[in-house]
Structures are given as structure tokens and as C-alpha cells.
Design a protein around this motif. Structure first.
Motif, PDB file in Angstrom:
ATOM      1  N   SER A 218      -0.397  -7.345  -5.226  1.00 29.14           N
ATOM      2  CA  SER A 218      -1.376  -6.252  -5.247  1.00 29.14           C
ATOM      3  C   SER A 218      -0.726  -4.992  -4.704  1.00 29.14           C
ATOM      4  O   SER A 218       0.168  -5.056  -3.857  1.00 29.14           O
ATOM      5  CB  SER A 218      -2.624  -6.611  -4.432  1.00 29.14           C
TER       6      SER A 218
ATOM      7  N   CYS B  71      -9.341   5.015 -11.876  1.00 29.93           N
ATOM      8  CA  CYS B  71      -9.650   3.580 -11.819  1.00 29.93           C
ATOM      9  C   CYS B  71     -10.326   3.118 -13.111  1.00 29.93           C
ATOM     10  O   CYS B  71      -9.936   2.099 -13.699  1.00 29.93           O
ATOM     11  CB  CYS B  71     -10.542   3.293 -10.599  1.00 29.93           C
TER      12      CYS B  71
ATOM     13  N   CYS C 284      -5.226  -0.665  -6.529  1.00 27.04           N
ATOM     14  CA  CYS C 284      -6.139   0.356  -6.016  1.00 27.04           C
ATOM     15  C   CYS C 284      -5.546   1.728  -6.288  1.00 27.04           C
ATOM     16  O   CYS C 284      -4.345   1.939  -6.093  1.00 27.04           O
ATOM     17  CB  CYS C 284      -6.348   0.173  -4.514  1.00 27.04           C
TER      18      CYS C 284
ATOM     19  N   LEU D  11      -8.227  -4.648  -1.018  1.00 22.68           N
ATOM     20  CA  LEU D  11      -6.887  -5.208  -1.194  1.00 22.68           C
ATOM     21  C   LEU D  11      -6.424  -5.897   0.082  1.00 22.68           C
ATOM     22  O   LEU D  11      -5.851  -6.991   0.039  1.00 22.68           O
ATOM     23  CB  LEU D  11      -5.881  -4.114  -1.559  1.00 22.68           C
TER      24      LEU D  11
ATOM     25  N   SER E 237      -1.362  -0.429  -4.043  1.00 15.16           N
ATOM     26  CA  SER E 237      -2.205   0.768  -4.098  1.00 15.16           C
ATOM     27  C   SER E 237      -1.338   1.974  -4.389  1.00 15.16           C
ATOM     28  O   SER E 237      -0.153   2.016  -4.049  1.00 15.16           O
ATOM     29  CB  SER E 237      -2.952   0.974  -2.775  1.00 15.16           C
TER      30      SER E 237
ATOM     31  N   LEU F 279       0.850  -1.191   0.000  1.00 13.83           N
ATOM     32  CA  LEU F 279       0.000   0.000   0.000  1.00 13.83           C
ATOM     33  C   LEU F 279       0.884   1.239   0.000  1.00 13.83           C
ATOM     34  O   LEU F 279       1.811   1.349   0.799  1.00 13.83           O
ATOM     35  CB  LEU F 279      -0.913   0.011   1.231  1.00 13.83           C
TER      36      LEU F 279
ATOM     37  N   GLN G 161      -6.545   6.201  -6.006  1.00 13.90           N
ATOM     38  CA  GLN G 161      -7.300   7.088  -5.137  1.00 13.90           C
ATOM     39  C   GLN G 161      -8.597   7.571  -5.780  1.00 13.90           C
ATOM     40  O   GLN G 161      -9.626   7.678  -5.112  1.00 13.90           O
ATOM     41  CB  GLN G 161      -6.438   8.282  -4.736  1.00 13.90           C
TER      42      GLN G 161
ATOM     43  N   LEU H 227      -8.842   0.157  -0.766  1.00 11.48           N
ATOM     44  CA  LEU H 227      -7.756  -0.234   0.137  1.00 11.48           C
ATOM     45  C   LEU H 227      -8.165  -1.411   1.018  1.00 11.48           C
ATOM     46  O   LEU H 227      -7.388  -2.343   1.245  1.00 11.48           O
ATOM     47  CB  LEU H 227      -7.350   0.952   1.015  1.00 11.48           C
TER      48      LEU H 227
ATOM     49  N   TRP I 153     -10.816   1.417  -6.097  1.00 12.67           N
ATOM     50  CA  TRP I 153     -10.410   2.785  -5.794  1.00 12.67           C
ATOM     51  C   TRP I 153     -10.888   3.218  -4.413  1.00 12.67           C
ATOM     52  O   TRP I 153     -11.821   2.646  -3.858  1.00 12.67           O
ATOM     53  CB  TRP I 153     -10.911   3.763  -6.850  1.00 12.67           C
TER      54      TRP I 153
END
Length: 384
Positions: free
Chosen positions: A32, A63, A56, A85, A34, A7, A58, A82, A77
Motif C-alpha cells: 500500500s 481518487c 491513498c 492505510l 500514499s 506513505l 490527497q 492515510l 483519499w
């Protein structure tokens, strides 16, 4: 093979996590990630990650557009993304490199799903350490530090018994204004504040380093990570950032972890623990070239937010959440040119002194304290 969800992949820690994982494809896969709004950087990273399954971003518009460009990937998104994920079952460890309070919910979600956590998001433990530690115990999850200071402590504790520990000593560079007096801080610019002498970090954390709020967060984080009371956690100014932290034992032996200012070392150690892997694309520490190391006490009069963090850590309850939220808003306002550097301290301290305090809050009360502190700072900005 350890599968990772990263992330905050386009930030400094995220990019370096990709460096570590791609340098050791036999040991790590990133499945994965973000990102925020840095879509060009995101695309570069996607090209490096052949095992990637889900992303992912924001914004919803990003997205939708990227889902058409990369139809082989699952796209989500926002905050909901988050959490989606974090709860996936196709990874082993969550690398939380998000900046700010936004990192808390995904951490708790990943713990509930049974995933280990490699944590660079300070705010998770600062505002909700009691909840995070309880969740880790309940779900038998391991929490590993990525911050260089906490990684150093973690490494210095290996092979020793915790009951023999005397104190933790967290080092601090002092930030971009470490050689300035309080009077000289009046009128400093954002560009000056962002010119960190040792580390390459994101803007928010670099400003936090200049105010020493970042070091205050690390003190609270160390309390939750290592179960050490605040009377036995010290901060030491160390300009060279060669010693990343130290542990003193009851026989007065002091064990230190030294290294270059390269975050890939603590990232890799968190992912490979208990093993050590070769660190590629990094220079080893050359003490002969460094020559001299300097140390000085951390002065609360010079760095009032550090003193405030000790107070908030001891008091606990909702005060750390208020402190963090007020700091996030004030930090952003300074970077946007709305307030002066010293106004950051004033707004954070005022929020902690003014807003109602709850001694034993629920998790919902933590989120409410966060909301109130943000509104407090924003209302003062409007009235300024």
C-alpha cells in the motif's frame, strides 16, 4: 518477506524506498502507498508494484478518477485515507516518508495496529516524541530511523552498551548558504536556497537545511530515538557529507558511519535490520577520491533556528509543536515568494516567544498548539 506500506511514495524518500524494495523482491513487497498530487509519478510507481493493494491520494477528485482507471486497487483519499492505510493488517512495517506534521497521526495509528515503523518523518518525534515512544512501548513496536544521521548513529551503537555512551555527534552539511555570512543572506532567492550542494531532497527539507531548522529537528529526534539528553548531543558542520554522524564513548573512542550521499542505504538498513543486504545501483565510497574532510562547529549566532531547537527540545511541552508549525508555514511562504529568507527565522522565533506555553500537554493540546502557530504566521503574512 517483509510487507511495506509507504506513505509519501512520490517524494524523494518514497521513490528511493521503491528502488530498494524492487531491487530485493525476495525480501520486500510494497502492498500500500500514499501520494500527494504528483499523479504522473504515482502512475509510474504503480506499474512497478505488482503486489500493490491500496492507494491513498490527497484529493478526492484524483481518487475517483484513478479508481476507474485502476479498478483492481482500493482507493482512499485525504487524512482519513492515510489513517485507513495505516491501520490495515496486510503489511508489517510502515515507511513514513511524509513531510510535515501530517505524518503524526498515521504513525500513531500504525503503532496502535501493531506495525513497526521505519521513520523518515522528523516531525512525528519533534512534536510528539513522548507520545510516540509511549505508544511503541505499549504496543511492542520497533521504531527504526531512516534519516541518514540517525541511521548512522543507530549503526554506530550496534554491539555497544548504551551506558558506555558519552555523546552523539550529528553532522550537518550547512546547506546551500553555508559559506555566506548573515549579511549575505539578505535577498537570497528561492532558487539559490534550493541548490543543495550534496543531497537531492524535497523543496521543504532543502529550505530547512539552509536555515538549519532541519538539523535542529534532528537533534530533537535523536533525543527521543536514543534517550540521550541535549547536553550530550552536538552538531558538527561537515561540508562533504561523507561522515553521516558519530558516537563517542566514555573511553573517548569515536565511532563514525561513512558513506556516499545516497539515502537508499539508510532506507534499506531500516527495512533489512538486523541484516545487511547488497545495495544495488549505488557507488561505493572512495575516500581517495574525496581526499579531504572538513569540520567546523555549528554556530547558533549564524544558525539561530538550531539554537531555538535546542531550547525547544529542553523545554518540551508545546514549544516544539509551535516551532514546527510556524516553520512549516514560514518555509512555504518563502517558497511562494511572500517573505524573504531571513523572515523565516523571525516568524518562527516570534511564534515561540509569543504563543502560550503548556508544560505537560495532552495530545489534543499538541494539535491545538500546531493550529495556533499556523494562524500566528498566517496573520503576520496578511499584515505584512
Amino acid at each position: 518477506m517483509k510487507r511495506c506500506c509507504v506513505l509519501g511514495v512520490t517524494g524523494s524518500i518514497g521513490v528511493q524506498t521503491v528502488d530498494v524494495c524492487t531491487a530485493h523482491p525476495e525480501a520486500f513487497q510494497i502492498t500500500s502507498i500514499s501520494a500527494g498530487r504528483n499523479i504522473p509519478q504515482l502512475k509510474k510507481l504503480i506499474a512497478q508494484l505488482p503486489q500493490l493493494k491500496a492507494v491513498c491520494v490527497q484529493e478526492e477528485a484524483d481518487c475517483q478518477r484513478l479508481a476507474q482507471e485502476y479498478p483492481n486497487l482500493e482507493w482512499v483519499w485525504g487524512e482519513t485515507g492515510l489513517l485507513r492505510l495505516s491501520e490495515r493488517d496486510d503489511y508489517d512495517v510502515l515507511v513514513n516518508a511524509l513531510v510535515g506534521f501530517v505524518g503524526l497521526k498515521p504513525t500513531l495509528q500504525a503503532i496502535e495496529a501493531g506495525h513497526d515503523i521505519a521513520l523518515a518523518n522528523k516531525e512525528t518525534l519533534v512534536v510528539a516524541g513522548v507520545f510516540v515512544n509511549a505508544a511503541c512501548r505499549q504496543h511492542h513496536v520497533t521504531l527504526l530511523p531512516i534519516d541518514s544521521e540517525h541511521s548512522a548513529i543507530f549503526q554506530c551503537l550496534q554491539g555497544s552498551r548504551r551506558e558506555q555512551l558519552s555523546r552523539l555527534i550529528i553532522t550537518a552539511s550547512g546547506g546551500s548558504f553555508r559559506d555566506k555570512t548573515r549579511e549575505e543572506l539578505r535577498g537570497v532567492t528561492v532558487a539559490q536556497a534550493l541548490a543543495h550542494p550534496n543531497w537531492s531532497m524535497g523543496a521543504k527539507i532543502t529550505i530547512d537545511s539552509a536555515t538549519m531548522m532541519n538539523k535542529g529537528f534532528e537533534v530533537i529526534e535523536a533525543h527521543w530515538l536514543f534517550d540521550v539528553d541535549f547536553d550530550h548531543i552536538d552538531v558538527l558542520i561537515h561540508k562533504e557529507s561523507v561522515i553521516h554522524s558519530l558516537v563517542e564513548y566514555q573511553d573517548h573512542a569515536v565511532i563514525a558511519q561513512l558513506g556516499t550521499a545516497d539515502m537508499r542505504l539508510p532506507i534499506q538498513y531500516a527495512l533489512s535490520y538486523p541484516e545487511r543486504l547488497e545495495l544495488f545501483n549505488s557507488q561505493p565510497l572512495d575516500l581517495a577520491t574525496v581526499g579531504t574532510l572538513h569540520f567546523a562547529p555549528a554556530d547558533f549566532a549564524r544558525y539561530p533556528l538550531l539554537g531555538l531547537a535546542y531550547e525547544a527540545g529542553r523545554k518540551q511541552g508545546t514549544m516544539p509543536a509551535v516551532m514546527n508549525a510556524a516553520n512549516e508555514e514560514a518555509n512555504a511562504a518563502f517558497r511562494e515568494g511572500k517573505i524573504s529568507f531571513l523572515d523565516i527565522e523571525e516568524l518562527v522565533i516570534d511564534a515561540c516567544r509569543t504563543l502560550a506555553f503548556t508544560e505537560t500537554p495532552s495530545l489534543d493540546a499538541i494539535f491545538e498548539a500546531d493550529r495556533q502557530a499556523r494562524e500566528f504566521v498566517k496573520s503576520h503574512l496578511k499584515g505584512a
